[in-house]
Design a protein around this motif. Structure first.
Motif, PDB file in Angstrom:
ATOM      1  N   GLU A  95      17.451   9.977   6.255  1.00 26.07           N
ATOM      2  CA  GLU A  95      16.884   8.610   6.221  1.00 26.07           C
ATOM      3  C   GLU A  95      17.701   7.318   6.724  1.00 26.07           C
ATOM      4  N   ALA A  96      18.998   7.714   7.004  1.00 22.84           N
ATOM      5  CA  ALA A  96      20.016   6.750   7.703  1.00 22.84           C
ATOM      6  C   ALA A  96      19.496   6.515   8.954  1.00 22.84           C
ATOM      7  N   GLY A  97      19.276   7.651   9.500  1.00 26.58           N
ATOM      8  CA  GLY A  97      18.764   7.757  10.960  1.00 26.58           C
ATOM      9  C   GLY A  97      17.324   7.553  11.387  1.00 26.58           C
ATOM     10  N   GLY A  98      16.698   7.365  10.111  1.00 30.03           N
ATOM     11  CA  GLY A  98      14.983   6.775  10.574  1.00 30.03           C
ATOM     12  C   GLY A  98      14.184   7.869  10.313  1.00 30.03           C
ATOM     13  N   SER A  99      14.555   9.092   9.812  1.00 27.83           N
ATOM     14  CA  SER A  99      13.698  10.096   9.521  1.00 27.83           C
ATOM     15  C   SER A  99      13.319  10.078   8.177  1.00 27.83           C
ATOM     16  N   GLY A 100      12.187  11.243   7.775  1.00 29.06           N
ATOM     17  CA  GLY A 100      11.907  11.093   6.329  1.00 29.06           C
ATOM     18  C   GLY A 100      12.073  12.596   5.961  1.00 29.06           C
ATOM     19  N   ALA A 101      11.354  12.706   4.438  1.00 30.92           N
ATOM     20  CA  ALA A 101      11.750  13.934   4.016  1.00 30.92           C
ATOM     21  C   ALA A 101      10.964  15.203   4.631  1.00 30.92           C
ATOM     22  N   GLU A 102      10.086  14.995   5.362  1.00 35.60           N
ATOM     23  CA  GLU A 102       9.180  16.188   6.116  1.00 35.60           C
ATOM     24  C   GLU A 102      10.023  16.634   7.301  1.00 35.60           C
ATOM     25  N   ASP A 103      11.205  15.855   7.687  1.00 35.85           N
ATOM     26  CA  ASP A 103      12.027  16.438   8.642  1.00 35.85           C
ATOM     27  C   ASP A 103      13.348  17.057   8.281  1.00 35.85           C
ATOM     28  N   MET A 113       0.749  -1.165   0.045  1.00 36.32           N
ATOM     29  CA  MET A 113       0.013   0.086  -0.136  1.00 36.32           C
ATOM     30  C   MET A 113       0.976   1.242   0.123  1.00 36.32           C
ATOM     31  N   ILE A 114       0.637   2.273  -0.559  1.00 38.45           N
ATOM     32  CA  ILE A 114       1.142   3.518  -0.881  1.00 38.45           C
ATOM     33  C   ILE A 114       0.848   4.421   0.244  1.00 38.45           C
ATOM     34  N   ASP A 115       1.849   5.050   1.050  1.00 37.71           N
ATOM     35  CA  ASP A 115       1.431   5.884   2.078  1.00 37.71           C
ATOM     36  C   ASP A 115       1.307   7.330   1.277  1.00 37.71           C
ATOM     37  N   PHE A 116       0.368   7.659   1.069  1.00 37.47           N
ATOM     38  CA  PHE A 116      -0.016   9.108   0.291  1.00 37.47           C
ATOM     39  C   PHE A 116       0.344  10.252   0.977  1.00 37.47           C
ATOM     40  N   ASP A 117       0.175  10.266   2.402  1.00 35.43           N
ATOM     41  CA  ASP A 117       0.514  11.214   3.151  1.00 35.43           C
ATOM     42  C   ASP A 117       2.302  11.613   3.130  1.00 35.43           C
ATOM     43  N   ARG A 118       2.825  10.314   3.175  1.00 30.27           N
ATOM     44  CA  ARG A 118       4.294  10.588   2.874  1.00 30.27           C
ATOM     45  C   ARG A 118       4.646  10.776   1.698  1.00 30.27           C
ATOM     46  N   ASP A 119       4.196  10.652   0.598  1.00 30.55           N
ATOM     47  CA  ASP A 119       4.486  10.825  -0.595  1.00 30.55           C
ATOM     48  C   ASP A 119       4.216  12.259  -1.015  1.00 30.55           C
ATOM     49  N   ILE A 120       3.223  12.617  -0.752  1.00 35.00           N
ATOM     50  CA  ILE A 120       2.755  14.008  -0.848  1.00 35.00           C
ATOM     51  C   ILE A 120       3.616  15.170  -0.058  1.00 35.00           C
ATOM     52  N   SER A 121       4.131  14.690   1.332  1.00 33.61           N
ATOM     53  CA  SER A 121       4.928  15.317   2.023  1.00 33.61           C
ATOM     54  C   SER A 121       6.166  15.398   1.563  1.00 33.61           C
ATOM     55  N   PHE A 122       6.816  14.268   0.896  1.00 27.18           N
ATOM     56  CA  PHE A 122       7.983  14.393  -0.026  1.00 27.18           C
ATOM     57  C   PHE A 122       8.152  15.381  -1.267  1.00 27.18           C
ATOM     58  N   GLN A 123       6.787  15.166  -1.913  1.00 25.62           N
ATOM     59  CA  GLN A 123       6.835  16.077  -3.329  1.00 25.62           C
ATOM     60  C   GLN A 123       6.503  17.705  -3.116  1.00 25.62           C
ATOM     61  N   ARG A 124       5.871  17.840  -1.754  1.00 25.17           N
ATOM     62  CA  ARG A 124       5.867  19.158  -1.289  1.00 25.17           C
ATOM     63  C   ARG A 124       7.279  19.803  -0.958  1.00 25.17           C
ATOM     64  N   ARG A 125       8.045  18.968  -0.405  1.00 23.07           N
ATOM     65  CA  ARG A 125       9.525  19.316   0.112  1.00 23.07           C
ATOM     66  C   ARG A 125      10.386  19.619  -1.239  1.00 23.07           C
ATOM     67  N   MET A 126      10.102  18.640  -2.102  1.00 26.79           N
ATOM     68  CA  MET A 126      10.794  18.683  -3.270  1.00 26.79           C
ATOM     69  C   MET A 126      10.631  20.063  -4.064  1.00 26.79           C
ATOM     70  N   LEU A 127       9.299  20.539  -4.103  1.00 26.81           N
ATOM     71  CA  LEU A 127       8.913  21.686  -4.657  1.00 26.81           C
ATOM     72  C   LEU A 127       9.728  22.751  -3.914  1.00 26.81           C
TER      73      LEU A 127
END
Length: 115
Positions: free
Chosen positions: A52-60, A1-15
C-alpha cells in the motif's frame, strides 16, 4: 462511493490468509513434540503495508508461509499457548470476514430479486 470489487478482493485475500494461518497453526501443534521442528508462520500484514505504501492493493499481495528459525538450533520452538491464541484470533477474524462477505452478497441478492 464504495469500490465493491476492491473490497471483495480484499475480503477474498483475507480469507485465503486466514486459511493459511489455520493450516500452519494446526501443523505446528501437530509437531509440537518433534525434536528440532521449527514452527511455520504466515506473513501478510507487513507485506500489505509495504504494498500500500508503494501504491498497490491487497490483490497484489500474496501471503508468505515461512519457517520461524528462532530458538536454539535443533530445538523445537512451538509454544502451544501461542499457537492456540493465534488459532482463536484467526477463527474470530474468519467469522467476521465471512459475515461481511455474506452481507455483501445478501445486499446484491436483495437488489436483484427485490426482497
Amino acid at each position: 462511493m464504495i469500490d465493491f470489487d476492491r473490497d471483495i478482493s480484499f475480503q477474498r485475500r483475507m480469507l485465503d490468509v486466514l486459511d493459511a494461518r489455520s493450516k500452519a497453526g494446526l501443523h505446528n501443534l501437530a509437531n509440537q513434540d518433534v525434536a528440532g521442528f521449527k514452527r511455520y508462520v504466515v506473513r501478510f500484514e507487513d507485506l500489505l503495508k509495504q504494498a500500500e505504501a508503494g501504491g498497490s492493493g491487497a490483490e497484489d499481495v500474496e501471503p508468505v508461509t515461512e519457517r520461524d528459525q528462532s530458538g536454539r538450533p535443533g530445538a523445537n520452538n512451538v509454544v502451544v499457548m501461542e499457537e492456540l491464541a493465534m488459532l482463536g484470533k484467526t477463527s474470530l477474524l474468519h467469522d467476521m470476514m465471512t459475515r461481511r462477505v455474506g452481507s455483501y452478497f445478501a445486499t446484491l441478492n436483495k437488489a436483484v430479486v427485490g426482497r
